[in-house]
Design a protein around this motif. Structure first.
Motif, PDB file in Angstrom:
ATOM      1  N   GLN A   1      -1.548 -14.860 -13.393  1.00 15.45           N
ATOM      2  CA  GLN A   1      -1.701 -16.427 -13.935  1.00 15.45           C
ATOM      3  C   GLN A   1      -1.136 -17.343 -12.954  1.00 15.45           C
ATOM      4  OE1 GLN A   1      -1.382 -13.793 -15.939  1.00 15.45           O
ATOM      5  NE2 GLN A   1      -3.093 -13.894 -17.369  1.00 15.45           N
ATOM      6  N   GLN A   2      -0.220 -17.221 -12.493  1.00 21.08           N
ATOM      7  CA  GLN A   2       0.599 -18.148 -11.827  1.00 21.08           C
ATOM      8  C   GLN A   2      -0.373 -18.169 -10.303  1.00 21.08           C
ATOM      9  OE1 GLN A   2       2.365 -20.072 -13.568  1.00 21.08           O
ATOM     10  NE2 GLN A   2       2.085 -18.621 -15.019  1.00 21.08           N
ATOM     11  N   ASN A   3      -1.036 -17.306  -9.903  1.00 18.39           N
ATOM     12  CA  ASN A   3      -1.337 -17.124  -8.711  1.00 18.39           C
ATOM     13  C   ASN A   3      -2.690 -17.751  -8.479  1.00 18.39           C
ATOM     14  OD1 ASN A   3       1.104 -15.985  -7.800  1.00 18.39           O
ATOM     15  ND2 ASN A   3       0.514 -14.179  -8.449  1.00 18.39           N
ATOM     16  N   PRO A   4      -3.039 -18.760  -7.786  1.00 17.68           N
ATOM     17  CA  PRO A   4      -4.225 -19.344  -7.493  1.00 17.68           C
ATOM     18  C   PRO A   4      -5.459 -18.326  -6.528  1.00 17.68           C
ATOM     19  CG  PRO A   4      -2.655 -21.007  -6.839  1.00 17.68           C
ATOM     20  CD  PRO A   4      -1.942 -19.825  -7.058  1.00 17.68           C
ATOM     21  N   ILE A   5      -6.367 -18.371  -7.059  1.00 14.68           N
ATOM     22  CA  ILE A   5      -7.412 -17.368  -6.256  1.00 14.68           C
ATOM     23  C   ILE A   5      -8.073 -18.399  -5.025  1.00 14.68           C
ATOM     24  CG2 ILE A   5      -9.775 -16.624  -6.427  1.00 14.68           C
ATOM     25  CD1 ILE A   5      -9.287 -16.357  -9.632  1.00 14.68           C
ATOM     26  N   GLU A   6      -7.855 -17.421  -3.791  1.00 20.88           N
ATOM     27  CA  GLU A   6      -8.598 -18.200  -2.816  1.00 20.88           C
ATOM     28  C   GLU A   6     -10.064 -18.090  -2.858  1.00 20.88           C
ATOM     29  OE1 GLU A   6      -6.595 -18.195   1.032  1.00 20.88           O
ATOM     30  OE2 GLU A   6      -8.020 -16.528   1.670  1.00 20.88           O
ATOM     31  N   LYS A   7     -10.648 -16.842  -3.144  1.00 19.39           N
ATOM     32  CA  LYS A   7     -11.868 -16.454  -3.342  1.00 19.39           C
ATOM     33  C   LYS A   7     -12.183 -15.420  -4.093  1.00 19.39           C
ATOM     34  CE  LYS A   7     -14.869 -15.943   0.094  1.00 19.39           C
ATOM     35  NZ  LYS A   7     -15.285 -15.955   1.351  1.00 19.39           N
ATOM     36  N   ILE A   8     -13.472 -14.946  -4.718  1.00 19.93           N
ATOM     37  CA  ILE A   8     -13.853 -13.674  -5.179  1.00 19.93           C
ATOM     38  C   ILE A   8     -14.848 -13.224  -4.696  1.00 19.93           C
ATOM     39  CG2 ILE A   8     -12.855 -14.307  -7.603  1.00 19.93           C
ATOM     40  CD1 ILE A   8     -15.654 -14.852  -8.487  1.00 19.93           C
ATOM     41  N   TYR A   9     -15.062 -11.821  -4.466  1.00 12.75           N
ATOM     42  CA  TYR A   9     -16.463 -11.366  -4.243  1.00 12.75           C
ATOM     43  C   TYR A   9     -17.141 -10.409  -5.417  1.00 12.75           C
ATOM     44  CZ  TYR A   9     -14.339 -11.794   0.520  1.00 12.75           C
ATOM     45  OH  TYR A   9     -13.836 -12.399   1.868  1.00 12.75           O
ATOM     46  N   LEU A  10     -18.150 -10.855  -5.713  1.00 15.97           N
ATOM     47  CA  LEU A  10     -19.139 -10.412  -6.747  1.00 15.97           C
ATOM     48  C   LEU A  10     -19.797  -9.132  -5.909  1.00 15.97           C
ATOM     49  CD1 LEU A  10     -20.572 -13.084  -8.687  1.00 15.97           C
ATOM     50  CD2 LEU A  10     -18.438 -11.731  -9.309  1.00 15.97           C
ATOM     51  N   THR A  11     -19.608  -8.147  -6.325  1.00 14.00           N
ATOM     52  CA  THR A  11     -20.556  -6.944  -5.861  1.00 14.00           C
ATOM     53  C   THR A  11     -21.837  -6.810  -6.381  1.00 14.00           C
ATOM     54  OG1 THR A  11     -19.446  -5.218  -7.068  1.00 14.00           O
ATOM     55  CG2 THR A  11     -18.615  -5.671  -4.827  1.00 14.00           C
ATOM     56  N   ALA A  12     -22.848  -6.268  -5.607  1.00 16.91           N
ATOM     57  CA  ALA A  12     -24.170  -6.325  -5.908  1.00 16.91           C
ATOM     58  C   ALA A  12     -24.778  -5.082  -5.265  1.00 16.91           C
ATOM     59  CB  ALA A  12     -25.243  -7.463  -5.423  1.00 16.91           C
ATOM     60  N   SER A  13     -25.567  -4.127  -6.182  1.00 12.77           N
ATOM     61  CA  SER A  13     -25.974  -2.909  -5.715  1.00 12.77           C
ATOM     62  C   SER A  13     -27.333  -3.123  -4.762  1.00 12.77           C
ATOM     63  CB  SER A  13     -26.630  -2.110  -7.023  1.00 12.77           C
ATOM     64  OG  SER A  13     -27.676  -2.814  -7.449  1.00 12.77           O
ATOM     65  N   GLY A  14     -27.813  -4.428  -4.779  1.00 16.63           N
ATOM     66  CA  GLY A  14     -28.779  -4.580  -3.833  1.00 16.63           C
ATOM     67  C   GLY A  14     -30.101  -4.286  -4.484  1.00 16.63           C
ATOM     68  N   GLY A  15     -30.139  -3.500  -5.766  1.00 17.16           N
ATOM     69  CA  GLY A  15     -31.293  -3.206  -6.585  1.00 17.16           C
ATOM     70  C   GLY A  15     -32.293  -2.323  -5.826  1.00 17.16           C
ATOM     71  N   PRO A  16     -33.514  -1.869  -6.261  1.00 17.87           N
ATOM     72  CA  PRO A  16     -34.334  -0.962  -5.551  1.00 17.87           C
ATOM     73  C   PRO A  16     -34.887  -1.263  -4.242  1.00 17.87           C
ATOM     74  CG  PRO A  16     -35.465  -2.090  -7.577  1.00 17.87           C
ATOM     75  CD  PRO A  16     -34.021  -2.642  -7.328  1.00 17.87           C
ATOM     76  N   PHE A  17     -34.886  -2.645  -3.965  1.00 11.41           N
ATOM     77  CA  PHE A  17     -35.646  -3.004  -2.696  1.00 11.41           C
ATOM     78  C   PHE A  17     -34.662  -3.585  -1.805  1.00 11.41           C
ATOM     79  CE2 PHE A  17     -38.454  -4.276  -5.969  1.00 11.41           C
ATOM     80  CZ  PHE A  17     -39.388  -3.253  -6.185  1.00 11.41           C
ATOM     81  N   ARG A  18     -33.467  -2.939  -1.501  1.00 16.29           N
ATOM     82  CA  ARG A  18     -32.174  -3.385  -0.628  1.00 16.29           C
ATOM     83  C   ARG A  18     -32.817  -2.842   0.681  1.00 16.29           C
ATOM     84  NH1 ARG A  18     -28.280  -0.601   1.749  1.00 16.29           N
ATOM     85  NH2 ARG A  18     -28.692   1.379   0.461  1.00 16.29           N
ATOM     86  N   GLY A  19     -32.791  -3.731   1.556  1.00 14.98           N
ATOM     87  CA  GLY A  19     -33.532  -3.266   3.181  1.00 14.98           C
ATOM     88  C   GLY A  19     -34.949  -3.594   3.338  1.00 14.98           C
ATOM     89  N   LYS A  20     -35.569  -3.775   2.164  1.00 18.22           N
ATOM     90  CA  LYS A  20     -37.146  -3.967   2.412  1.00 18.22           C
ATOM     91  C   LYS A  20     -36.986  -5.484   2.882  1.00 18.22           C
ATOM     92  CE  LYS A  20     -37.940  -0.162   0.635  1.00 18.22           C
ATOM     93  NZ  LYS A  20     -37.890   1.027   1.333  1.00 18.22           N
ATOM     94  N   ASN A  21     -38.310  -5.676   3.621  1.00 21.41           N
ATOM     95  CA  ASN A  21     -38.940  -6.963   3.937  1.00 21.41           C
ATOM     96  C   ASN A  21     -40.004  -7.509   3.109  1.00 21.41           C
ATOM     97  OD1 ASN A  21     -41.357  -5.909   4.815  1.00 21.41           O
ATOM     98  ND2 ASN A  21     -40.772  -5.501   6.770  1.00 21.41           N
TER      99      ASN A  21
END
Ligand code: NDP
Length: 394
Positions: free
Chosen positions: A164-184
């Motif tokens: 609680q006393q320690n400020p956050i610099e940043k957070i990273y939300l992870t994403a699976s990328g879903g079924p079309f990850r890497g598709k154009n």
């Protein structure tokens, strides 16, 4: 031990049924006081017969008689209609409300629960997307807890315990990328809802599954995280992690990063929200490092998956713009599921609605409701136009 009495908004959905699995597995700790559904009377009746709540609410009033008749020999009270959802969460004897409706329909009952002084376990991220500032003000005013159910936000929340006393610099939300990850884009122009509904790691309701395929889900989560954790937009980053084992990460001011890991199973974040600050024993499957020799991370492709960029833009603009983003997204996702617009057109519709709706810098709750209504109207009009183009192009 006194049982914790839980009201579940959206009990028949993917999250709602998993909340009931947790309750079933921990029957000595939890009791059910309210269950609600939109239209699924059959499942709601089944659940009521098993969990014996004080009240059930079916939002679709045409299903009232069916539910009432089936439960007439029990002590469960039956109510119908949207207003009954708001009333039911205020009952004495409810210790916690799980908000697991889908869409902006979750806003009013969730706000009613907060105003009635109930702790809320929040799965319905749309509540914070539509009216984040107003909802957080109410949470503070009524001194209630707003506990995240979304696995990413639960992960951040778990990493912050004791910090609680320690400020956050940043957070990273992870994403699976879903079924079309890497598709154009040329590939995405050809995909339909059947493929988009095939999520590689999670089994969820249809709306969030499409949102995961377009990366809008991550965009909505970025907005949810801003409000839940009081962050600036630049402090929230998204990283694609196809294995969905690292559920999210927090970086503190000294550069140290904490992460929360586990198999992709919503019952764990649900249980944590119900038992916080305690952790309790359960029979959920354990993670085995040997099954995942490689955990990988990559940047999201926001040029192809434009919805994530649109969500960041809405957050930067602020005011009622996240509400516009959410409402137009709900309309296009429904249209995509009906086969009326293509995958890539969803972003086009949202972008156009964001340009057309009147901007309000500091919206009231009434402004949010009106923005939601107006955005849907414009989105429906744009969908109707796009629908013709979509059919002609096929
Ligand atoms: P589902 O579509 O599976 O379930 C939605 C629930 O809400 C159902 O009980 C449905 O009733 C009810 N409902 C839908 N519309 C209305 C309405 N207008 N009025 C009253 N009740 C309504 O959704 P999910 O469980 O997948 O998602 C729920 C929320 O949780 C969403 O905000 C989602 O983003 C979030 N979430 C979901 C996760 C998941 O794993 N599924 C993970 C993290 C967050 P009926 O069954 O009768 O239609």
């Amino acid at each position: 031990m006194e049982k914790k009495k839980i009201a579940i908004l959206g009990a028949t959905g993917s999250v709602g049924t998993q909340v009931l699995e947790v309750v079933r597995a921990q029957a000595d700790r939890f009791g059910v006081s309210v269950l609600t559904a939109a239209t699924n009377a059959r499942l709601l009746i089944e659940q009521a017969l098993e969990f014996c709540p004080k009240t059930v609410v079916i939002a679709d009033e045409s299903k009232y008689n069916e539910v009432k008749t089936a439960l007439s020999h029990t002590s469960t009270g039956v109510r119908a209609g949207a207003a009954a959802l708001e009333e039911a969460v205020q009952h004495d004897g409810i210790d916690m409300v799980v908000s697991a409706l889908v869409g902006s329909a979750g806003l009013r009952p969730t706000v009613a629960a907060i105003k009635a002084g109930k702790d809320v376990a929040l799965a319905n991220k749309e509540t914070l997307v539509v009216a984040g500032q107003l909802v957080m003000d109410l949470v503070r005013k009524h001194g209630v807890r707003l506990l995240p159910v979304d696995s990413e936000h639960s992960a951040i929340f778990q990493c912050m315990v004791g910090e609680q006393q320690n400020p956050i610099e940043k957070i990273y939300l992870t994403a699976s990328g879903g079924p079309f990850r890497g598709k154009n884009s040329s590939y995405l122009a050809t995909v339909g809802f059947e493929e988009a509904l095939r999520h590689p790691n999670w089994v969820m309701g249809a709306k969030i599954t499409i949102d995961s395929a377009t990366l809008m889900n991550k965009g909505l989560e970025v907005i949810e995280a801003k409000w839940l954790f009081g962050l600036q937009t630049r402090q929230i980053d998204v990283v694609v992690h196809p294995q969905s084992i690292v559920h999210s990460l927090v970086q503190f001011e000294d550069g140290s990063i904490k992460a929360q890991l586990g198999l992709p199973d919503m019952k764990l974040p649900i249980q944590y929200a119900l038992t916080f600050p305690a952790r309790i024993q359960n029979q959920l499957k354990r993670f085995n490092f040997a099954d995942f020799p490689a955990l990988t991370f990559e940047r999201p492709d926001t040029e192809t998956f434009r919805n994530l960029a649109l969500a960041y833009r809405a957050l930067e603009i602020g005011g009622n713009m996240p509400c516009v983003l959410n409402a137009s997204n709900e309309v296009v996702v429904a249209a995509f599921l009906r086969g009326e617009v293509g995958f890539l057109q969803m972003s086009d519709v949202i972008e156009e609605v964001m340009q057309r709706v009147t901007y309000i810098a500091v919206p009231t709750m009434g402004n949010c409701m009106e923005t939601d209504r107006h955005s849907r109207e414009i989105a429906a009009e744009v969908v109707a136009r796009q629908k013709k183009a979509y059919y002609l192009a096929r």
